[in-house]
Write a protein that holds these residues in place. Structure first.
Motif, short mmCIF file in Angstrom:
data_model
loop_
_atom_site.label_atom_id
_atom_site.label_comp_id
_atom_site.label_asym_id
_atom_site.label_seq_id
_atom_site.Cartn_x
_atom_site.Cartn_y
_atom_site.Cartn_z
N LEU A 94 0.83 -1.21 0.00
CA LEU A 94 0.00 0.00 0.00
C LEU A 94 0.85 1.25 0.00
O LEU A 94 0.47 2.29 -0.52
N VAL A 375 -7.94 4.84 1.43
CA VAL A 375 -6.99 3.90 0.82
C VAL A 375 -7.33 3.72 -0.66
O VAL A 375 -6.44 3.64 -1.51
N GLU A 378 -5.91 6.64 -2.42
CA GLU A 378 -4.44 6.63 -2.52
C GLU A 378 -3.96 5.60 -3.55
O GLU A 378 -2.96 5.82 -4.23
N THR A 379 -4.65 4.46 -3.62
CA THR A 379 -4.05 3.32 -4.33
C THR A 379 -5.00 2.59 -5.28
O THR A 379 -4.56 1.67 -5.98
N VAL A 391 -5.94 -1.66 8.84
CA VAL A 391 -5.03 -0.67 8.23
C VAL A 391 -4.98 0.60 9.10
O VAL A 391 -3.91 1.17 9.35
#
Ligand SMILES: Cc1ncc(COP(=O)(O)O)c(C=O)c1O
Ligand SMILES: N[C@@H](CCOP(=O)(O)O)C(=O)O
Length: 468
Positions: A94, A375, A378-379, A391
Motif C-alpha cells: 500500500l 486507501v 491513494e491506491t 489498516v
C-alpha cells in the motif's frame, strides 16, 4: 507433541484427540505442551518455499504422532491448491513499508479458509480411519460458518450445525452458508447475537448428554487447536517474504475471537522476528481496553459494519492469559471467574510484558468507511471493513516506520457491499466467478429461539443418524 488444557484439570491429549475434542473437559482450551523453536538458520532454510511446502514443514511437528507425513502432505497440497492465487497468501504493497496480506483467496473469501479447508480434510482422514461419525457444532458471525461448511459439505462422516445471529451477518455471508443444500448441512439462525451463539456452543460441548451417547461433538471454531495451527503458517510466510529472519516485522490484525492474532503471537514464540502485534477491533473493544489500559470487562455487544468482529467474549484470549500467567492454570481460572462479576486487571508487570509486544486500537463505523475511501483514493485498492480497521490501527499504532507493517487482509470486500457503498468509493466489489450467481441460489435455514434446549432438540432430531 502433547496438548494441555489452559485450566489444568483435563487430561493431556494427542493431536488426533484434540482435533476431535473442541473444548477440554475442564472448560479450558488446548495448547501444545511445548512449541517447536526455529533458529535464524532454520528459518533461512525455509525461505523461498512455496506456501504448501512451508505449511507442511511448519505444521507437521504438531501432528506427527497422529498422521503419516505423506498423508499430511497430500491434504495440505490439496487444500492450498484450491486457493485462487498462486502465492496463496499474496502481499500487496500500500505504501513504503506498508502491506496487506490477502488472506481471502480461498473458496469462501475469508482467512478462515486457511484452517477450515484443511480441518475438513483432517477430520475426514481421522474419522475414516476410526470408522466414526461426528456432529460438528459451530458459531459464526459470518465467516467461520461458510468456510466450515465448504470444508465438510461432502463428508460422509460429519453432520454440521452452524449457529449464526439472525439478521446480523451480511447477505453474502448468509447466502454462502444457506445455499449449500447438502443433507449433512444445517444452518440455524438464532434470535440473538454472536455471543449467544458461542455461549450455546460452549455449553453443548461442556454437557453432551443431549446426544444420548450416539455421537460426539467436534468444534470448528478457533477453540479447536487445529485452527490456530494452520494460521501460524502465514505469519512465517510473510516474515520470510519480507526479509526474515534478518529483519523484524509488525502485524496489524483485525480481531474478534483473538484466534488469528494468537497465531501471530505463537509464530513469534517459535522464533519468527515479530516486533509488534496490533490488535485492531471495531466498537466491540474489550481487547483494546485491556491492551491499552489493563481493564478487562465485557460490555454490551454492538452491531457494526464489520459484523464478523461483533464479539465481546474472545475465546482465545484465554490462551494468551495462560502464557501471561506463566502457564499457571489456577490463575487463569481465577481471572476468568472474577471477570464474570466485573472488571479485572492483570498484575502490572504481567500486563506490561504483554504491552511489550501488543498495541491496540478500536475503530468505529464512520472511520472504517473513511479508511476504505482514503486507501482507495491513494491506491485504488479496495479494502473490506475488517481489513480497513486493521489498516487504520496499523497506521495509528506503528512504533517504527523502518519496520515493515503487514495488515492481515481477513476478508474480500465483496462480502460486505454495504460498507463499501457507504464509504462512497466509485467501484463495486464484485464476487468472483464461482459465486457470481450466489444471489439467485435457493436458501435453506431454520430460525430458532435463543434457547439452548431448543437448539439441542433441533440437533438431536436432525443429525443424519438420529434414529440409528
Ligand atoms: C473478516 C474477519 N476479520 C477478522 C476476524 C477476527 O478474527 P479472530 O476471531 O481470529 O480474531 C474475523 C472472525 O473472527 C473475520 O471473519
Ligand atoms: N469471526 C468469526 C467468529 C467465530 O470465530 P472463530 O474464529 O472462533 O471461529 C466468524 O466469522 O464466524
Amino acid at each position: 507433541m502433547r496438548y494441555i488444557s489452559t485450566r489444568g484439570q483435563a487430561p493431556a491429549l494427542s493431536f488426533e484427540d484434540v482435533l476431535l475434542q473442541g473444548l477440554a473437559t475442564d472448560g479450558g482450551l488446548y495448547v501444545p505442551e511445548t512449541l517447536p523453536r526455529y533458529t535464524p538458520e532454520d528459518l533461512m532454510a525455509l525461505r523461498g518455499l512455496p506456501y504448501d511446502e512451508l505449511a507442511c514443514r511448519v505444521m507437521y511437528p504438531f501432528v506427527e504422532e497422529s498422521i503419516a507425513e505423506d498423508d499430511f502432505r497430500a491434504m495440505v497440497r490439496e487444500t492450498y491448491a484450491g486457493f485462487a492465487h498462486r502465492a496463496v497468501a499474496p502481499l500487496v504493497q500500500l505504501d513504503a513499508n506498508e502491506w496487506v496480506m490477502e488472506l481471502f483467496r480461498g473458496p469462501t473469501l475469508a482467512f478462515k479458509d486457511f484452517a477450515l479447508q484443511l480441518l475438513g480434510r483432517l477430520l475426514d482422514h481421522v474419522l475414516e480411519k476410526r470408522g466414526q461419525h461426528v456432529v460438528i457444532l459451530g458459531a459464526t458471525s459470518g465467516d467461520t460458518g461458510s468456510a466450515a461448511i465448504e470444508g465438510c459439505r461432502h463428508s460422509e462422516h460429519v453432520d454440521i450445525f452452524i449457529l449464526h445471529p439472525h439478521g446480523r451477518v451480511s447477505e453474502v455471508q448468509r447466502r454462502q452458508m444457506t445455499t449449500v443444500l447438502s443433507d449433512n448441512v444445517h444452518n440455524i439462525a438464532v434470535d440473538g447475537n454472536f455471543d449467544d451463539c458461542q455461549k450455546m456452543v460452549k455449553a453443548s460441548f461442556a454437557d453432551q448428554s443431549f446426544l444420548e451417547g450416539k455421537t460426539s461433538l467436534v468444534a470448528v471454531n478457533s477453540i479447536n487447536w487445529a485452527r490456530i495451527m494452520a494460521q501460524i503458517v502465514y505469519y512465517i510466510y510473510a516474515s520470510l517474504a519480507l526479509g526474515g529472519p534478518h529483519r523484524s516485522l509488525a502485524f496489524s490484525v483485525p480481531t474478534g475471537n483473538f484466534g488469528d492474532i494468537f497465531a501471530g503471537y505463537l509464530a513469534r514464540q517459535m522464533g519468527v522476528p515479530v516486533q509488534q502485534l496490533v490488535v485492531a477491533t471495531n466498537q466491540n473493544d474489550i481487547l483494546h481496553r485491556f491492551i491499552s489500559g489493563n481493564h478487562y470487562e465485557t460490555g454490551k455487544l454492538q452491531h457494526t459494519l464489520s459484523p464478523s468482529m461483533d464479539i465481546t467474549i474472545s475465546s482465545n484470549f484465554e490462551r494468551l492469559l495462560f502464557d501471561l500467567y506463566g502457564r499457571h492454570p489456577e490463575s487463569v481460572v481465577q481471572f476468568l471467574k472474577s471477570a464474570e462479576h466485573g472488571a479485572v486487571s492483570l498484575e502490572n508487570d504481567r500486563w506490561k510484558s504483554a504491552r511489550g509486544l501488543f498495541d491496540s486500537l478500536s475503530v468505529n463505523d464512520e472511520r472504517t468507511c473513511e479508511v476504505i475511501a482514503e486507501v482507495y483514493g491513494e491506491t485504488e485498492y479496495l479494502l473490506d471493513p475488517h481489513t480497513a480497521i486493521g489498516v487504520e490501527a496499523a497506521r495509528r499504532c506503528r512504533r517504527d516506520a523502518t519496520v515493515p507493517m503487514v495488515t492481515m487482509g481477513t476478508a474480500h470486500p465483496a462480502k460486505f457491499p454495504d460498507a463499501v457503498t457507504r464509504s462512497g468509493v466509485p467501484r463495486e466489489a464484485a464476487l468472483p466467478e464461482h459465486l457470481s450467481d450466489l444471489m439467485e441460489r435457493e436458501e435453506r435455514f431454520t430460525v430458532l429461539d435463543n434457547d439452548l434446549a431448543t437448539i439441542q432438540q433441533f440437533m438431536a432430531r436432525n443429525w443424519r443418524y438420529a434414529d440409528s
